[in-house]
Motif scaffolding. Structure first.
Motif, short mmCIF file in Angstrom:
data_model
loop_
_atom_site.label_atom_id
_atom_site.label_comp_id
_atom_site.label_asym_id
_atom_site.label_seq_id
_atom_site.Cartn_x
_atom_site.Cartn_y
_atom_site.Cartn_z
N SER A 23 0.01 20.08 -0.15
CA SER A 23 0.59 18.86 -0.72
C SER A 23 0.09 17.62 0.00
O SER A 23 -0.27 16.63 -0.62
N GLU A 24 0.06 17.65 1.32
CA GLU A 24 -0.43 16.51 2.09
C GLU A 24 -1.91 16.26 1.84
O GLU A 24 -2.34 15.12 1.73
N ALA A 25 -2.70 17.31 1.74
CA ALA A 25 -4.13 17.16 1.45
C ALA A 25 -4.33 16.54 0.07
O ALA A 25 -5.16 15.65 -0.12
N PHE A 26 -3.55 16.99 -0.89
CA PHE A 26 -3.62 16.47 -2.25
C PHE A 26 -3.27 14.98 -2.26
O PHE A 26 -3.96 14.17 -2.86
N ASP A 27 -2.19 14.62 -1.57
CA ASP A 27 -1.77 13.21 -1.49
C ASP A 27 -2.84 12.35 -0.84
O ASP A 27 -3.13 11.26 -1.31
N THR A 28 -3.45 12.84 0.21
CA THR A 28 -4.49 12.09 0.91
C THR A 28 -5.68 11.83 0.00
O THR A 28 -6.24 10.75 0.00
N LEU A 29 -6.04 12.80 -0.81
CA LEU A 29 -7.17 12.63 -1.73
C LEU A 29 -6.91 11.54 -2.76
O LEU A 29 -7.78 10.74 -3.08
N PHE A 30 -5.71 11.48 -3.28
CA PHE A 30 -5.42 10.57 -4.38
C PHE A 30 -4.89 9.21 -3.96
O PHE A 30 -5.02 8.25 -4.72
N ILE A 31 -4.33 9.08 -2.80
CA ILE A 31 -3.83 7.77 -2.35
C ILE A 31 -4.98 6.78 -2.26
O ILE A 31 -4.83 5.61 -2.57
N ASP A 32 -6.16 7.22 -1.88
CA ASP A 32 -7.31 6.34 -1.74
C ASP A 32 -8.01 6.08 -3.07
O ASP A 32 -8.89 5.24 -3.14
N HIS A 33 -7.64 6.79 -4.11
CA HIS A 33 -8.27 6.58 -5.42
C HIS A 33 -7.78 5.27 -6.02
O HIS A 33 -6.60 4.96 -5.94
N PRO A 34 -8.69 4.45 -6.60
CA PRO A 34 -8.30 3.15 -7.14
C PRO A 34 -7.20 3.21 -8.21
O PRO A 34 -6.47 2.26 -8.40
N LEU A 35 -7.08 4.32 -8.91
CA LEU A 35 -6.07 4.43 -9.95
C LEU A 35 -4.69 4.82 -9.42
O LEU A 35 -3.72 4.78 -10.16
N TYR A 36 -4.63 5.17 -8.14
CA TYR A 36 -3.35 5.64 -7.58
C TYR A 36 -2.25 4.59 -7.78
O TYR A 36 -1.14 4.91 -8.13
N ASN A 37 -2.59 3.33 -7.56
CA ASN A 37 -1.60 2.26 -7.70
C ASN A 37 -1.82 1.43 -8.96
O ASN A 37 -1.29 0.33 -9.08
N MET A 38 -2.61 1.94 -9.91
CA MET A 38 -2.90 1.18 -11.13
C MET A 38 -1.69 1.22 -12.06
O MET A 38 -1.22 2.27 -12.45
N THR A 39 -1.19 0.05 -12.35
CA THR A 39 -0.10 -0.08 -13.29
C THR A 39 -0.63 -0.78 -14.53
O THR A 39 -1.74 -1.32 -14.53
N SER A 40 0.16 -0.79 -15.57
CA SER A 40 -0.22 -1.49 -16.79
C SER A 40 -0.48 -2.96 -16.48
O SER A 40 -1.47 -3.54 -16.94
N SER A 41 0.37 -3.56 -15.68
CA SER A 41 0.22 -4.98 -15.32
C SER A 41 -1.09 -5.22 -14.58
O SER A 41 -1.82 -6.17 -14.88
N ASN A 42 -1.39 -4.37 -13.60
CA ASN A 42 -2.63 -4.53 -12.83
C ASN A 42 -3.85 -4.38 -13.72
O ASN A 42 -4.82 -5.14 -13.60
#
Length: 84
Positions: free
Chosen positions: A8-27
């Motif tokens: 789970s931690e490895a999975f989170d680490t991979l995706f937190i750095d992905h540009p879409l991780y925090n992509m919202t409709s507004s952004n």
């Protein structure tokens, strides 16, 4: 630490750095507007460029668009048809 927790931690680490991780409709919509204003491209081209930049499948785009942005894109598509 158990194996599931490590995965789970490895999975989170991979995706937190992905540009879409925090992509919202507004952004996403703000980035489209920024491209349209700063680079003088139309809304369809801006969406295309963002999809290429962030490796977004076009089928995911409607979920990232506000209704206002959908209307602007529809208008741009209509204008393109009249220019051809």
């Amino acid at each position: 630490m158990n194996k599931n927790m490590m995965v789970s931690e490895a999975f989170d680490t991979l995706f937190i750095d992905h540009p879409l991780y925090n992509m919202t409709s507004s952004n996403f919509c703000l980035e489209i507007e920024k491209l349209v204003k700063e680079h003088k491209v139309d809304y369809l081209e801006a969406v295309k460029q963002l999809c290429e930049k962030y490796e977004i499948d076009y089928s995911a785009v409607p979920k990232l668009l506000s209704q206002t942005m959908k209307d602007k894109i529809e208008m741009a598509a209509t204008e393109r048809r009249f220019r051809i």
